[in-house]
Design an enzyme around this catalytic site. Structure first.
Site, PDB file in Angstrom:
ATOM      1  N   ASN A   1     -19.686  19.818  19.751  1.00 12.42           N
ATOM      2  CA  ASN A   1     -20.656  19.201  18.832  1.00 12.42           C
ATOM      3  C   ASN A   1     -21.804  20.155  18.530  1.00 12.42           C
ATOM      4  OD1 ASN A   1     -19.998  16.289  18.108  1.00 12.42           O
ATOM      5  ND2 ASN A   1     -19.599  16.308  20.310  1.00 12.42           N
TER       6      ASN A   1
ATOM      7  N   LEU B   1     -25.556  15.396  30.426  1.00 15.10           N
ATOM      8  CA  LEU B   1     -25.210  14.447  31.480  1.00 15.10           C
ATOM      9  C   LEU B   1     -26.351  14.093  32.431  1.00 15.10           C
ATOM     10  CD1 LEU B   1     -21.577  15.635  32.203  1.00 15.10           C
ATOM     11  CD2 LEU B   1     -22.413  13.905  30.615  1.00 15.10           C
TER      12      LEU B   1
ATOM     13  N   LEU C   1     -30.119  12.430  33.208  1.00 14.30           N
ATOM     14  CA  LEU C   1     -30.979  11.383  32.649  1.00 14.30           C
ATOM     15  C   LEU C   1     -32.273  12.009  32.138  1.00 14.30           C
ATOM     16  CD1 LEU C   1     -31.138   8.306  32.296  1.00 14.30           C
ATOM     17  CD2 LEU C   1     -32.292   8.191  34.497  1.00 14.30           C
TER      18      LEU C   1
ATOM     19  N   HIS D   1     -22.581   8.997  21.623  1.00 15.97           N
ATOM     20  CA  HIS D   1     -21.758   8.427  22.689  1.00 15.97           C
ATOM     21  C   HIS D   1     -20.333   8.215  22.161  1.00 15.97           C
ATOM     22  CE1 HIS D   1     -21.100   6.429  26.491  1.00 15.97           C
ATOM     23  NE2 HIS D   1     -20.383   5.538  25.828  1.00 15.97           N
TER      24      HIS D   1
ATOM     25  N   GLU E   1     -16.859  12.491  15.820  1.00 18.49           N
ATOM     26  CA  GLU E   1     -18.174  13.052  16.175  1.00 18.49           C
ATOM     27  C   GLU E   1     -18.488  14.273  15.312  1.00 18.49           C
ATOM     28  OE1 GLU E   1     -18.674  11.818  20.817  1.00 18.49           O
ATOM     29  OE2 GLU E   1     -17.860  13.784  20.438  1.00 18.49           O
TER      30      GLU E   1
HETATM   31  C1  GAR Z   1     -18.911  14.288  23.463  1.00 14.11           C
HETATM   32  O1  GAR Z   1     -17.693  13.658  23.200  1.00 14.11           O
HETATM   33  C2  GAR Z   1     -20.016  13.272  23.642  1.00 14.11           C
HETATM   34  O2  GAR Z   1     -19.827  12.115  22.897  1.00 14.11           O
HETATM   35  C3  GAR Z   1     -19.889  12.970  25.099  1.00 14.11           C
HETATM   36  O3  GAR Z   1     -19.671  14.220  25.694  1.00 14.11           O
HETATM   37  C4  GAR Z   1     -18.872  14.992  24.817  1.00 14.11           C
HETATM   38  C5  GAR Z   1     -19.395  16.412  24.767  1.00 14.11           C
HETATM   39  O4  GAR Z   1     -18.475  17.235  24.123  1.00 14.11           O
HETATM   40  N1  GAR Z   1     -21.078  12.329  25.596  1.00 14.11           N
HETATM   41  C6  GAR Z   1     -21.058  11.382  26.512  1.00 14.11           C
HETATM   42  O5  GAR Z   1     -20.024  11.004  27.040  1.00 14.11           O
HETATM   43  C7  GAR Z   1     -22.409  10.807  26.862  1.00 14.11           C
HETATM   44  N2  GAR Z   1     -22.302   9.650  27.670  1.00 14.11           N
HETATM   45  P1  GAR Z   1     -18.883  18.639  23.560  1.00 14.11           P
HETATM   46  O6  GAR Z   1     -19.614  19.385  24.666  1.00 14.11           O
HETATM   47  O7  GAR Z   1     -17.588  19.293  23.209  1.00 14.11           O
HETATM   48  O8  GAR Z   1     -19.764  18.408  22.359  1.00 14.11           O
END
Ligand code: GAR
Length: 194
Positions: free
Chosen positions: A16, A87, A89, A106, A176
């Site tokens: 992302n 990850l 808080l 999310h 996303e």
């Molecule tokens: C994403 O899918 C995001 O939605 C999720 O972590 C991933 C990160 O992927 N977030 C959560 O689960 C938050 N609770 P990335 O590092 O490839 O962007």
């Protein structure tokens, strides 16, 4: 008008973050000014470095340190924060300082499958275990309660019979990548900065 600077907070692969960095590369009003990461092994670090975006690697203690975080975000003139797979808080002082200026993505349709521990494959496995007919993504403002800030956008996709958590994760990540950059742009541009 001054360009608005985004900080991306991320702990993982940074797919992302990559979409956001690419989307805002030649943008006239918004730039990605900083990536904040809490793991020195995370893929997002290479993503940022390859695109000449400064990276700050922090830990829990530094994140909780008001003086440190405030100076860091001031140094890079950060106006808006996007949590993209972060990850840890976020401490209350940051949430207060970036009230309505901090969003999270999310990988599910909140309020379903949110809360502490809900990240990565665990989210998609729970969607399958609970036999949800559909899943998707949620972009929401961040408040003091995990995954409970005001929802600004959701996109949906069906959960097929016998679909694996990995396959679902891939589908959700496509959503996303499609929506996060545009929604970030929209929200940054509609924000009133004092
Ligand atoms: C994403 O899918 C995001 O939605 C999720 O972590 C991933 C990160 O992927 N977030 C959560 O689960 C938050 N609770 P990335 O590092 O490839 O962007």
């Amino acid at each position: 008008m001054k360009k608005r600077n985004i900080a991306i907070f991320a702990s993982g692969n940074g797919t992302n973050a990559l979409r956001l960095i690419e989307y805002f590369k030649n943008h006239r009003e918004v730039a990605v000014g900083l990536v904040v990461c809490n793991s020195n092994k995370a893929g997002v670090i290479d993503v940022a470095r390859q695109h000449n975006v400064p990276v700050s690697i922090i830990n829990k203690t530094l994140l909780a340190n008001n003086g440190f975080m405030t100076s860091l975000l001031k140094l890079y003139d950060i106006d808006f924060i996007v949590l993209a797979g972060f990850l840890l808080l976020v401490p209350p002082f940051l949430i207060k300082a970036f009230d309505r200026k901090m969003i999270n993505i999310h990988p599910a349709l909140l309020p379903r499958h949110g809360g502490k521990g809900m990240f990565g494959l665990a989210v998609h496995q729970q969607v399958i275990d609970e036999k949800d007919a559909e899943t998707g993504i949620t972009i929401h403002y961040v408040n003091e309660v995990y995954d409970q800030g005001k929802v600004v956008f959701q996109a949906r996709c069906p959960v097929e019979k016998k679909e694996s958590a990995e396959k679902l994760q891939k589908k959700v990540q496509e959503l996303e990548h499609k929506h996060l950059p545009e929604w970030t742009e929209k929200l940054v541009l509609q924000t009133r900065f004092l």
